[in-house]
Design a protein around this motif. Sequence first.
Motif, PDB file in Angstrom:
ATOM      1  N   PHE A  48       1.613  33.342  -3.239  1.00 24.62           N
ATOM      2  CA  PHE A  48       0.278  33.600  -2.708  1.00 24.62           C
ATOM      3  C   PHE A  48      -0.609  34.324  -3.701  1.00 24.62           C
ATOM      4  CE2 PHE A  48       2.030  32.738   1.519  1.00 24.62           C
ATOM      5  CZ  PHE A  48       1.005  31.962   2.031  1.00 24.62           C
ATOM      6  N   LEU A  49      -0.048  35.279  -4.410  1.00 29.08           N
ATOM      7  CA  LEU A  49      -0.839  36.058  -5.357  1.00 29.08           C
ATOM      8  C   LEU A  49      -1.212  35.235  -6.586  1.00 29.08           C
ATOM      9  CD1 LEU A  49      -2.049  38.842  -6.021  1.00 29.08           C
ATOM     10  CD2 LEU A  49       0.159  39.461  -7.039  1.00 29.08           C
ATOM     11  N   MET A  50      -0.303  34.433  -7.068  1.00 31.76           N
ATOM     12  CA  MET A  50      -0.533  33.720  -8.323  1.00 31.76           C
ATOM     13  C   MET A  50      -1.180  32.349  -8.166  1.00 31.76           C
ATOM     14  SD  MET A  50       0.153  35.703 -10.742  1.00 31.76           S
ATOM     15  CE  MET A  50      -0.022  34.541 -12.080  1.00 31.76           C
ATOM     16  N   ALA A  51      -1.126  31.753  -6.981  1.00 30.80           N
ATOM     17  CA  ALA A  51      -1.621  30.377  -6.820  1.00 30.80           C
ATOM     18  C   ALA A  51      -3.074  30.194  -7.276  1.00 30.80           C
ATOM     19  CB  ALA A  51      -1.428  29.909  -5.385  1.00 30.80           C
ATOM     20  N   PRO A  52      -4.023  31.021  -6.824  1.00 30.61           N
ATOM     21  CA  PRO A  52      -5.402  30.807  -7.291  1.00 30.61           C
ATOM     22  C   PRO A  52      -5.541  30.959  -8.812  1.00 30.61           C
ATOM     23  CG  PRO A  52      -5.375  32.236  -5.366  1.00 30.61           C
ATOM     24  CD  PRO A  52      -3.953  32.079  -5.817  1.00 30.61           C
ATOM     25  N   TYR A  53      -4.851  31.946  -9.362  1.00 22.58           N
ATOM     26  CA  TYR A  53      -4.933  32.171 -10.801  1.00 22.58           C
ATOM     27  C   TYR A  53      -4.250  31.040 -11.570  1.00 22.58           C
ATOM     28  CZ  TYR A  53      -5.054  34.676 -15.199  1.00 22.58           C
ATOM     29  OH  TYR A  53      -5.295  35.036 -16.493  1.00 22.58           O
ATOM     30  N   PHE A  54      -3.119  30.580 -11.047  1.00 21.18           N
ATOM     31  CA  PHE A  54      -2.398  29.503 -11.713  1.00 21.18           C
ATOM     32  C   PHE A  54      -3.258  28.261 -11.830  1.00 21.18           C
ATOM     33  CE2 PHE A  54       0.087  25.587 -11.332  1.00 21.18           C
ATOM     34  CZ  PHE A  54       0.854  25.671 -12.479  1.00 21.18           C
ATOM     35  N   VAL A  55      -3.880  27.830 -10.723  1.00 22.99           N
ATOM     36  CA  VAL A  55      -4.657  26.593 -10.786  1.00 22.99           C
ATOM     37  C   VAL A  55      -5.892  26.758 -11.673  1.00 22.99           C
ATOM     38  CG1 VAL A  55      -3.766  25.673  -8.617  1.00 22.99           C
ATOM     39  CG2 VAL A  55      -5.891  26.968  -8.603  1.00 22.99           C
ATOM     40  N   LEU A  56      -6.475  27.954 -11.695  1.00 25.03           N
ATOM     41  CA  LEU A  56      -7.608  28.197 -12.594  1.00 25.03           C
ATOM     42  C   LEU A  56      -7.153  28.133 -14.050  1.00 25.03           C
ATOM     43  CD1 LEU A  56     -10.565  29.012 -13.123  1.00 25.03           C
ATOM     44  CD2 LEU A  56      -9.784  31.390 -13.032  1.00 25.03           C
ATOM     45  N   LEU A  57      -6.068  28.814 -14.372  1.00 28.06           N
ATOM     46  CA  LEU A  57      -5.558  28.817 -15.743  1.00 28.06           C
ATOM     47  C   LEU A  57      -5.127  27.417 -16.166  1.00 28.06           C
ATOM     48  CD1 LEU A  57      -5.269  30.988 -17.905  1.00 28.06           C
ATOM     49  CD2 LEU A  57      -2.933  31.376 -17.123  1.00 28.06           C
ATOM     50  N   GLU A  58      -4.520  26.682 -15.247  1.00 29.86           N
ATOM     51  CA  GLU A  58      -4.123  25.290 -15.526  1.00 29.86           C
ATOM     52  C   GLU A  58      -5.359  24.446 -15.828  1.00 29.86           C
ATOM     53  OE1 GLU A  58      -1.411  22.093 -15.906  1.00 29.86           O
ATOM     54  OE2 GLU A  58      -0.896  24.166 -15.454  1.00 29.86           O
ATOM     55  N   GLY A  59      -6.413  24.635 -15.040  1.00 26.64           N
ATOM     56  CA  GLY A  59      -7.656  23.889 -15.266  1.00 26.64           C
ATOM     57  C   GLY A  59      -8.307  24.242 -16.587  1.00 26.64           C
ATOM     58  N   LEU A  60      -8.323  25.535 -16.915  1.00 33.12           N
ATOM     59  CA  LEU A  60      -8.914  25.974 -18.188  1.00 33.12           C
ATOM     60  C   LEU A  60      -8.123  25.433 -19.373  1.00 33.12           C
ATOM     61  CD1 LEU A  60      -9.781  29.703 -17.363  1.00 33.12           C
ATOM     62  CD2 LEU A  60     -11.393  27.793 -17.662  1.00 33.12           C
ATOM     63  N   GLN A  61      -6.804  25.397 -19.223  1.00 32.08           N
ATOM     64  CA  GLN A  61      -5.966  24.882 -20.308  1.00 32.08           C
ATOM     65  C   GLN A  61      -6.179  23.380 -20.465  1.00 32.08           C
ATOM     66  OE1 GLN A  61      -3.025  22.800 -20.868  1.00 32.08           O
ATOM     67  NE2 GLN A  61      -3.337  23.457 -22.972  1.00 32.08           N
ATOM     68  N   SER A  62      -6.204  22.662 -19.346  1.00 29.86           N
ATOM     69  CA  SER A  62      -6.372  21.200 -19.401  1.00 29.86           C
ATOM     70  C   SER A  62      -7.749  20.802 -19.927  1.00 29.86           C
ATOM     71  CB  SER A  62      -6.172  20.591 -18.011  1.00 29.86           C
ATOM     72  OG  SER A  62      -4.859  20.795 -17.576  1.00 29.86           O
ATOM     73  N   ALA A  63      -8.780  21.485 -19.448  1.00 31.06           N
ATOM     74  CA  ALA A  63     -10.154  21.099 -19.811  1.00 31.06           C
ATOM     75  C   ALA A  63     -10.588  21.606 -21.182  1.00 31.06           C
ATOM     76  CB  ALA A  63     -11.130  21.604 -18.735  1.00 31.06           C
ATOM     77  N   PHE A  64     -10.165  22.827 -21.523  1.00 30.49           N
ATOM     78  CA  PHE A  64     -10.689  23.457 -22.745  1.00 30.49           C
ATOM     79  C   PHE A  64      -9.613  23.882 -23.738  1.00 30.49           C
ATOM     80  CE2 PHE A  64     -13.518  24.616 -19.166  1.00 30.49           C
ATOM     81  CZ  PHE A  64     -14.627  23.863 -19.543  1.00 30.49           C
ATOM     82  N   GLY A  65      -8.332  23.673 -23.408  1.00 32.86           N
ATOM     83  CA  GLY A  65      -7.257  24.123 -24.278  1.00 32.86           C
ATOM     84  C   GLY A  65      -7.096  25.630 -24.291  1.00 32.86           C
ATOM     85  N   TYR A  66      -7.585  26.294 -23.254  1.00 33.40           N
ATOM     86  CA  TYR A  66      -7.557  27.764 -23.211  1.00 33.40           C
ATOM     87  C   TYR A  66      -6.127  28.288 -23.110  1.00 33.40           C
ATOM     88  CZ  TYR A  66      -8.076  32.560 -21.779  1.00 33.40           C
ATOM     89  OH  TYR A  66      -7.972  33.920 -21.729  1.00 33.40           O
ATOM     90  N   GLU A  67      -5.867  29.325 -23.876  1.00 33.70           N
ATOM     91  CA  GLU A  67      -4.607  30.070 -23.812  1.00 33.70           C
ATOM     92  C   GLU A  67      -4.943  31.555 -23.812  1.00 33.70           C
ATOM     93  OE1 GLU A  67      -1.079  27.931 -26.067  1.00 33.70           O
ATOM     94  OE2 GLU A  67      -2.671  28.470 -27.466  1.00 33.70           O
ATOM     95  N   PRO A  68      -4.264  32.351 -22.982  1.00 28.59           N
ATOM     96  CA  PRO A  68      -4.507  33.794 -23.003  1.00 28.59           C
ATOM     97  C   PRO A  68      -4.240  34.404 -24.382  1.00 28.59           C
ATOM     98  CG  PRO A  68      -3.284  33.192 -21.045  1.00 28.59           C
ATOM     99  CD  PRO A  68      -3.352  31.966 -21.914  1.00 28.59           C
ATOM    100  N   TYR A  69      -3.311  33.806 -25.106  1.00 28.53           N
ATOM    101  CA  TYR A  69      -3.026  34.205 -26.487  1.00 28.53           C
ATOM    102  C   TYR A  69      -2.359  33.015 -27.176  1.00 28.53           C
ATOM    103  CZ  TYR A  69       1.346  35.276 -24.051  1.00 28.53           C
ATOM    104  OH  TYR A  69       2.455  35.202 -23.243  1.00 28.53           O
ATOM    105  N   PRO A  70      -2.411  32.960 -28.496  1.00 26.97           N
ATOM    106  CA  PRO A  70      -1.847  31.811 -29.225  1.00 26.97           C
ATOM    107  C   PRO A  70      -0.359  31.625 -28.917  1.00 26.97           C
ATOM    108  CG  PRO A  70      -3.185  33.147 -30.690  1.00 26.97           C
ATOM    109  CD  PRO A  70      -3.056  33.920 -29.406  1.00 26.97           C
ATOM    110  N   GLY A  71       0.007  30.406 -28.651  1.00 27.70           N
ATOM    111  CA  GLY A  71       1.404  30.063 -28.377  1.00 27.70           C
ATOM    112  C   GLY A  71       1.790  30.157 -26.907  1.00 27.70           C
TER     113      GLY A  71
END
Length: 195
Positions: free
Chosen positions: A147-170
């Motif tokens: 429950f806590l991570m689901a909203p953040y997970f899908v946002l981070l997944e979307g950012l990674q898929s759309a823009f290649g975003y990573e919180p840090y390299p690797g």
Amino acid sequence: MGTGLFDLEGHFSFYGAYHSNPINIAVHMIFVWPILFTILVLLYFTPPLLSIALLDQSFLVLNLGFFLTVVYGVYYVSLDRKAGSLAALLCFLCWVGGSALAYHLGFSLAWRVVLASQLFCWTGQFIGHGVFEKRAPALLDNLTQAFLMAPYFVLLEGLQSAFGYEPYPGFHASVTAKINNDIKAWKEEKQKKSS
């Protein structure tokens, strides 16, 4: 990279191991945020925790919904400042929008809207897991984290898929390796149980 509660790689790989099918991921991207939004609609009707004169004539109430929004927002920012700040902003907008909707609908109609939305969204997610992922949802193994991570997970997944975003390299490579290992171990365990 953190540890325990603040271990973003650990959380993301746990959640990702249950969400590796592209259709199931898309289903979650569509339905997770509406679940949070409608929970905040329902929480609008909880009593105020704080009373501030400026808000007395407003639909915004510093209640359990606001408290949940702050907890989620602060937690997401603590995991990653950039994506976490975006997630915190989205949580805040969900609280404001959910409060406005609840205020205008009133409790007698709002709970029906929430119930219908929750049933629709949860059914979609369970179908995503059963039909496409072929694995039980993460919430069956770790309810709080799911429950806590689901909203953040899908946002981070979307950012990674759309823009290649990573919180840090690797980050993506490391998480992908952990997810693949978790899925491999799950499949091996499943194979042992069936033979």
